[in-house]
Write a protein that holds these residues in place. Structure first.
Motif, PDB file in Angstrom:
ATOM      1  N   ARG A 144      -6.809   4.109  10.690  1.00  0.00           N
ATOM      2  CA  ARG A 144      -6.189   2.862  10.753  1.00  0.00           C
ATOM      3  C   ARG A 144      -6.064   2.192   9.749  1.00  0.00           C
ATOM      4  N   LEU A 145      -7.068   2.240   8.552  1.00  0.00           N
ATOM      5  CA  LEU A 145      -7.025   1.172   7.320  1.00  0.00           C
ATOM      6  C   LEU A 145      -5.813   0.957   6.796  1.00  0.00           C
ATOM      7  N   ALA A 146      -5.048   1.687   6.418  1.00  0.00           N
ATOM      8  CA  ALA A 146      -3.620   1.636   5.815  1.00  0.00           C
ATOM      9  C   ALA A 146      -2.639   0.945   6.656  1.00  0.00           C
ATOM     10  N   PHE A 147      -2.682   1.364   7.817  1.00  0.00           N
ATOM     11  CA  PHE A 147      -1.767   0.640   8.846  1.00  0.00           C
ATOM     12  C   PHE A 147      -2.140  -0.838   8.957  1.00  0.00           C
ATOM     13  N   GLU A 148      -3.587  -1.066   9.259  1.00  0.00           N
ATOM     14  CA  GLU A 148      -3.995  -2.305   9.333  1.00  0.00           C
ATOM     15  C   GLU A 148      -4.030  -3.286   7.955  1.00  0.00           C
ATOM     16  N   ALA A 149      -4.011  -2.764   7.050  1.00  0.00           N
ATOM     17  CA  ALA A 149      -3.713  -3.318   5.654  1.00  0.00           C
ATOM     18  C   ALA A 149      -2.264  -3.875   5.610  1.00  0.00           C
ATOM     19  N   ILE A 150      -1.517  -2.862   5.543  1.00  0.00           N
ATOM     20  CA  ILE A 150      -0.146  -3.267   5.417  1.00  0.00           C
ATOM     21  C   ILE A 150       0.411  -4.228   6.555  1.00  0.00           C
ATOM     22  N   ALA A 151      -0.006  -4.260   7.853  1.00  0.00           N
ATOM     23  CA  ALA A 151       0.564  -5.207   8.596  1.00  0.00           C
ATOM     24  C   ALA A 151       0.001  -6.557   8.206  1.00  0.00           C
ATOM     25  N   ASP A 152      -1.312  -6.731   7.732  1.00  0.00           N
ATOM     26  CA  ASP A 152      -1.685  -7.895   7.471  1.00  0.00           C
ATOM     27  C   ASP A 152      -1.082  -8.313   6.074  1.00  0.00           C
ATOM     28  N   ALA A 153      -0.850  -7.625   5.172  1.00  0.00           N
ATOM     29  CA  ALA A 153      -0.326  -7.709   3.774  1.00  0.00           C
ATOM     30  C   ALA A 153       1.094  -8.209   4.003  1.00  0.00           C
ATOM     31  N   ALA A 154       1.776  -7.757   5.155  1.00  0.00           N
ATOM     32  CA  ALA A 154       3.360  -7.938   5.261  1.00  0.00           C
ATOM     33  C   ALA A 154       3.496  -9.528   6.048  1.00  0.00           C
ATOM     34  N   ALA A 155       2.693  -9.791   6.713  1.00  0.00           N
ATOM     35  CA  ALA A 155       2.428 -10.942   7.560  1.00  0.00           C
ATOM     36  C   ALA A 155       2.226 -12.087   6.420  1.00  0.00           C
TER      37      ALA A 155
END
Length: 157
Positions: free
Chosen positions: A137-148
Motif C-alpha cells: 500500500r505504501l506507494a499508493f498512500e504516498a502518491i495520494a497524499d502528495a497529489a492532494a
C-alpha cells in the motif's frame, strides 16, 4: 495430521509469493529519483517491515500529476507496487489516486475485486499474506497524499 490452518484455501496460497513477474516489476521502478522542488511530497513507512516509500509530485493546472519522483526502500512487493503505481499515475488527479489507494486497501482486505489499475493483479499471490499488505500500500498512500498536497498548494498559489 495437518490442521486446517495449514491447508491452502485458494490457488493463491500455493502460488510462489515472489514470482518472476513480481521480481521483474521490483527491478523496473520508473521515476526513481526525487524531484528537486516538488509541489507535493509524502513519505510512508510500514511499521511491520520497515519498508519506506517517498513520492514527490508536480501537478498541472488542472491538478493532474505531471511529474513523479520517488525514493523506494522496500521489499520486492513494495517495489513492485511502486513500479505499478508510478507507471500509471501521470495524468491522474488526487481524487482518482485516493480512489485507487482505497480500492487497493479493500482488495488486500478481501473486501473487493482487483482494483482498476493496470497490473495490480500481478500482486495477487500476496493476498493471503496480510503482513505484506502495508508494504504493497505504501506507494499508493504516498502518491495520494502528495497529489492532494500539490493540488492544495497550487490552488492557494
Amino acid at each position: 495430521m495437518r490442521s486446517a490452518w495449514f491447508a491452502p484455501t485458494s490457488a493463491f496460497m500455493t502460488a510462489p509469493l515472489y514470482n518472476t513477474d513480481i521480481l521483474r516489476l521490483a527491478a523496473s521502478i520508473p521515476y526513481h529519483e526525487r524531484l528537486p522542488a516538488p509541489m507535493g511530497s509524502a513519505e510512508k513507512r510500514s511499521p511491520v517491515c520497515g519498508s519506506r516509500v517517498t513520492v514527490d509530485v508536480d501537478v498541472d493546472e488542472e491538478g493532474r500529476v505531471a511529474a513523479i519522483g520517488m525514493l523506494v526502500r522496500a521489499c520486492a512487493l513494495g517495489q513492485a507496487s511502486s513500479a505499478l503505481m508510478a507507471a500509471n499515475a501521470i495524468g491522474r488527479g488526487a481524487e482518482d489516486l485516493a480512489a485507487a489507494r482505497d480500492a487497493l486497501a479493500a482488495w488486500l482486505r478481501g473486501e473487493g475485486g482487483v482494483p482498476d489499475w493496470p497490473g495490480l493483479e500481478t500482486l495477487a499471490p500476496a493476498l493471503p499474506h496480510s503482513a505484506r499488505h502495508p508494504s504493497i500500500r505504501l506507494a499508493f498512500e504516498a502518491i495520494a497524499d502528495a497529489a492532494a498536497e500539490a493540488r492544495a498548494r497550487s490552488a492557494v498559489g
